[in-house]
Design a protein around this motif. Structure first.
Motif, PDB file in Angstrom:
ATOM      1  N   ALA A   9       0.836  -1.201   0.000  1.00 25.08           N
ATOM      2  CA  ALA A   9       0.000   0.000   0.000  1.00 25.08           C
ATOM      3  C   ALA A   9       0.872   1.253   0.000  1.00 25.08           C
ATOM      4  N   SER A  10       1.981   1.216   0.720  1.00 25.09           N
ATOM      5  CA  SER A  10       2.892   2.355   0.775  1.00 25.09           C
ATOM      6  C   SER A  10       3.534   2.620  -0.582  1.00 25.09           C
ATOM      7  N   LEU A  11       3.840   1.547  -1.320  1.00 27.13           N
ATOM      8  CA  LEU A  11       4.373   1.698  -2.677  1.00 27.13           C
ATOM      9  C   LEU A  11       3.369   2.416  -3.569  1.00 27.13           C
ATOM     10  N   ALA A  12       2.110   1.979  -3.536  1.00 28.60           N
ATOM     11  CA  ALA A  12       1.065   2.613  -4.346  1.00 28.60           C
ATOM     12  C   ALA A  12       0.817   4.046  -3.896  1.00 28.60           C
ATOM     13  N   ALA A  13       0.815   4.270  -2.588  1.00 26.26           N
ATOM     14  CA  ALA A  13       0.582   5.609  -2.054  1.00 26.26           C
ATOM     15  C   ALA A  13       1.680   6.562  -2.486  1.00 26.26           C
ATOM     16  N   LEU A  27      -2.921   4.527   1.835  1.00 30.31           N
ATOM     17  CA  LEU A  27      -2.123   4.007   2.940  1.00 30.31           C
ATOM     18  C   LEU A  27      -2.854   3.988   4.277  1.00 30.31           C
ATOM     19  N   VAL A  28      -3.599   5.037   4.581  1.00 28.46           N
ATOM     20  CA  VAL A  28      -4.281   5.074   5.884  1.00 28.46           C
ATOM     21  C   VAL A  28      -5.323   3.962   6.015  1.00 28.46           C
ATOM     22  N   PRO A  29      -6.207   3.746   5.026  1.00 24.12           N
ATOM     23  CA  PRO A  29      -7.143   2.614   5.147  1.00 24.12           C
ATOM     24  C   PRO A  29      -6.421   1.265   5.246  1.00 24.12           C
ATOM     25  N   ALA A  30      -5.286   1.114   4.534  1.00 23.58           N
ATOM     26  CA  ALA A  30      -4.539  -0.141   4.605  1.00 23.58           C
ATOM     27  C   ALA A  30      -4.005  -0.375   6.017  1.00 23.58           C
ATOM     28  N   LEU A  31      -3.515   0.672   6.656  1.00 22.32           N
ATOM     29  CA  LEU A  31      -3.017   0.546   8.028  1.00 22.32           C
ATOM     30  C   LEU A  31      -4.140   0.151   8.989  1.00 22.32           C
ATOM     31  N   PHE A  32      -5.301   0.764   8.822  1.00 18.97           N
ATOM     32  CA  PHE A  32      -6.427   0.441   9.699  1.00 18.97           C
ATOM     33  C   PHE A  32      -6.928  -0.988   9.452  1.00 18.97           C
ATOM     34  N   ALA A  33      -6.857  -1.440   8.196  1.00 23.85           N
ATOM     35  CA  ALA A  33      -7.284  -2.809   7.888  1.00 23.85           C
ATOM     36  C   ALA A  33      -6.298  -3.832   8.432  1.00 23.85           C
ATOM     37  N   ALA A  34      -5.003  -3.519   8.356  1.00 23.44           N
ATOM     38  CA  ALA A  34      -3.981  -4.462   8.800  1.00 23.44           C
ATOM     39  C   ALA A  34      -3.867  -4.526  10.316  1.00 23.44           C
ATOM     40  N   TYR A  35      -4.103  -3.390  10.981  1.00 21.04           N
ATOM     41  CA  TYR A  35      -3.924  -3.331  12.435  1.00 21.04           C
ATOM     42  C   TYR A  35      -5.182  -2.741  13.090  1.00 21.04           C
ATOM     43  N   PRO A  36      -6.295  -3.465  13.040  1.00 20.84           N
ATOM     44  CA  PRO A  36      -7.575  -2.906  13.519  1.00 20.84           C
ATOM     45  C   PRO A  36      -7.603  -2.619  15.020  1.00 20.84           C
ATOM     46  N   GLN A  37      -6.742  -3.234  15.786  1.00 17.72           N
ATOM     47  CA  GLN A  37      -6.751  -3.033  17.232  1.00 17.72           C
ATOM     48  C   GLN A  37      -5.815  -1.904  17.670  1.00 17.72           C
ATOM     49  N   ALA A  38      -5.073  -1.342  16.762  1.00 21.33           N
ATOM     50  CA  ALA A  38      -4.091  -0.319  17.123  1.00 21.33           C
ATOM     51  C   ALA A  38      -4.766   1.015  17.453  1.00 21.33           C
ATOM     52  N   VAL A  39      -4.083   1.822  18.244  1.00 19.45           N
ATOM     53  CA  VAL A  39      -4.554   3.175  18.556  1.00 19.45           C
ATOM     54  C   VAL A  39      -4.483   4.015  17.272  1.00 19.45           C
ATOM     55  N   PRO A  40      -5.557   4.705  16.878  1.00 24.75           N
ATOM     56  CA  PRO A  40      -5.535   5.467  15.625  1.00 24.75           C
ATOM     57  C   PRO A  40      -4.365   6.447  15.516  1.00 24.75           C
ATOM     58  N   ALA A  41      -4.035   7.131  16.615  1.00 25.66           N
ATOM     59  CA  ALA A  41      -2.934   8.094  16.564  1.00 25.66           C
ATOM     60  C   ALA A  41      -1.624   7.415  16.171  1.00 25.66           C
ATOM     61  N   ALA A 210       9.409   1.460   0.568  1.00 26.67           N
ATOM     62  CA  ALA A 210       8.437   1.248  -0.505  1.00 26.67           C
ATOM     63  C   ALA A 210       7.848   2.572  -0.980  1.00 26.67           C
ATOM     64  N   ASN A 211       7.577   3.484  -0.036  1.00 30.68           N
ATOM     65  CA  ASN A 211       7.005   4.774  -0.390  1.00 30.68           C
ATOM     66  C   ASN A 211       7.952   5.577  -1.279  1.00 30.68           C
ATOM     67  N   MET A 212       9.244   5.507  -0.972  1.00 31.63           N
ATOM     68  CA  MET A 212      10.232   6.216  -1.790  1.00 31.63           C
ATOM     69  C   MET A 212      10.325   5.610  -3.184  1.00 31.63           C
ATOM     70  N   ALA A 213      10.226   4.266  -3.284  1.00 30.64           N
ATOM     71  CA  ALA A 213      10.246   3.625  -4.599  1.00 30.64           C
ATOM     72  C   ALA A 213       9.043   4.068  -5.436  1.00 30.64           C
ATOM     73  N   GLY A 214       7.855   4.077  -4.825  1.00 32.15           N
ATOM     74  CA  GLY A 214       6.667   4.549  -5.528  1.00 32.15           C
ATOM     75  C   GLY A 214       6.771   6.012  -5.901  1.00 32.15           C
ATOM     76  N   SER A 215       7.339   6.816  -5.001  1.00 31.19           N
ATOM     77  CA  SER A 215       7.499   8.244  -5.252  1.00 31.19           C
ATOM     78  C   SER A 215       8.430   8.502  -6.431  1.00 31.19           C
ATOM     79  N   TRP A 216       9.511   7.733  -6.497  1.00 32.21           N
ATOM     80  CA  TRP A 216      10.444   7.899  -7.622  1.00 32.21           C
ATOM     81  C   TRP A 216       9.730   7.621  -8.945  1.00 32.21           C
ATOM     82  N   MET A 217       8.947   6.549  -8.987  1.00 34.83           N
ATOM     83  CA  MET A 217       8.237   6.200 -10.231  1.00 34.83           C
ATOM     84  C   MET A 217       7.193   7.259 -10.575  1.00 34.83           C
ATOM     85  N   GLY A 218       6.442   7.716  -9.564  1.00 32.23           N
ATOM     86  CA  GLY A 218       5.396   8.701  -9.819  1.00 32.23           C
ATOM     87  C   GLY A 218       5.944  10.034 -10.278  1.00 32.23           C
ATOM     88  N   SER A 219       6.982  10.528  -9.624  1.00 29.80           N
ATOM     89  CA  SER A 219       7.561  11.811 -10.007  1.00 29.80           C
ATOM     90  C   SER A 219       8.210  11.720 -11.388  1.00 29.80           C
TER      91      SER A 219
END
Length: 258
Positions: A9-13, A27-41, A210-219
């Motif tokens: 998700a971070s790569l796509a984001a 990325l935010v929905p993916a984090l909430f889906a992967a870790y539903p019990q985590a504190v939102p902050a 992963a986010n940096m790899a996606g960012s390089w491709m997008g830019s």
């Protein structure tokens, strides 16, 4: 499996965010889906811990290939950082429900305006010079920075639209400029989350790569394809934001009247 999901998700984001903003939609929905019990902050802090690296990389790549108006953008970055810090503080004091309800309407108006103005953002023709541009850029940075710290969704798209509409930039230069300001707002928010312990450093580090790899491709794609391509992606991202925030607003209304 959870880490693999959020890394993908971070790569796509990173890819989407580098072009026109809106990576948080993925990325935010993916984090909430992967870790539903985590504190939102903690999930928001971990998101910032990854996203800031992709945004900074995109800003650097744009700066190497696109002529930026540094005399306006540097003061605007300072204003964005200060506004984001103030907004994050305000978020602890004020209910953000009003933003959740109003945001899809604001975004819809922005989308309709951009579609109606078919030549908007296709040519780079700055409308102001000197102090006139500096003060307008500072106002954009401070205002949207405040919003980003306080609430956040659509920050990159708001930066892009205002640079196009108020300063006369094309979509490519507006997106490049938005990356600089977004890096500042992310830094302010990340500092707050890290200081309060709301950051998973290991997860954020894996996502950052992963986010940096996606960012390089997008830019790279945005620079190669130009303003017309960025404008098209902008319209798609804003439409997706309208659907997402509209759904969130509907859930808020249903909770009010339940």
């Amino acid at each position: 499996m959870e880490l693999a999901l959020v890394v993908l998700a971070s790569l796509a984001a990173g890819f989407i965010d580098a072009i026109v903003g809106g990576g948080g939609l993925v990325l935010v929905p993916a984090l909430f889906a992967a870790y539903p019990q985590a504190v939102p902050a903690t999930l928001f802090g971990t998101n910032k811990g990854a996203a800031i690296w992709g945004t900074a990389l995109a800003a650097w790549r744009y700066a190497r290939h696109v002529e930026l108006r540094w005399h306006s953008l540097l003061p605007a970055m300072g204003a964005a950082l200060a506004g984001s810090a103030l907004g994050a503080w305000g978020a602890t004091m004020v209910d953000a429900r009003v933003w959740r309800l109003a945001l899809p309407i604001i975004l819809l108006a922005l989308l309709i305006y951009t579609l109606a103005k078919k030549d908007l953002g296709r040519a780079h023709a700055p409308l102001h010079e000197g102090r006139a541009e500096v003060w307008r850029a500072v106002a954009i940075g401070g205002g949207i920075g405040l919003y980003d710290g306080f609430f956040g969704p659509g920050t990159g798209s708001f930066f892009v639209f205002l640079f196009v509409r108020l300063l006369g930039y094309d979509f490519l230069h507006a997106s490049a400029s938005a990356k600089l300001l977004n890096t500042a707002t992310n830094a302010a928010a990340l500092t707050l989350f890290a200081a309060t312990g709301h950051l998973w450093w290991g997860v954020a580090a894996a996502m950052a790569v992963a986010n940096m790899a996606g960012s390089w491709m997008g830019s790279h794609l945005a620079i190669a394809r130009g303003a017309g391509f960025v404008r098209g992606v902008f319209l798609v991202v804003v439409a997706a934001l309208i659907l997402k925030t509209g759904w969130d607003a509907a859930l808020t209304w249903s909770a009010v009247f339940a």
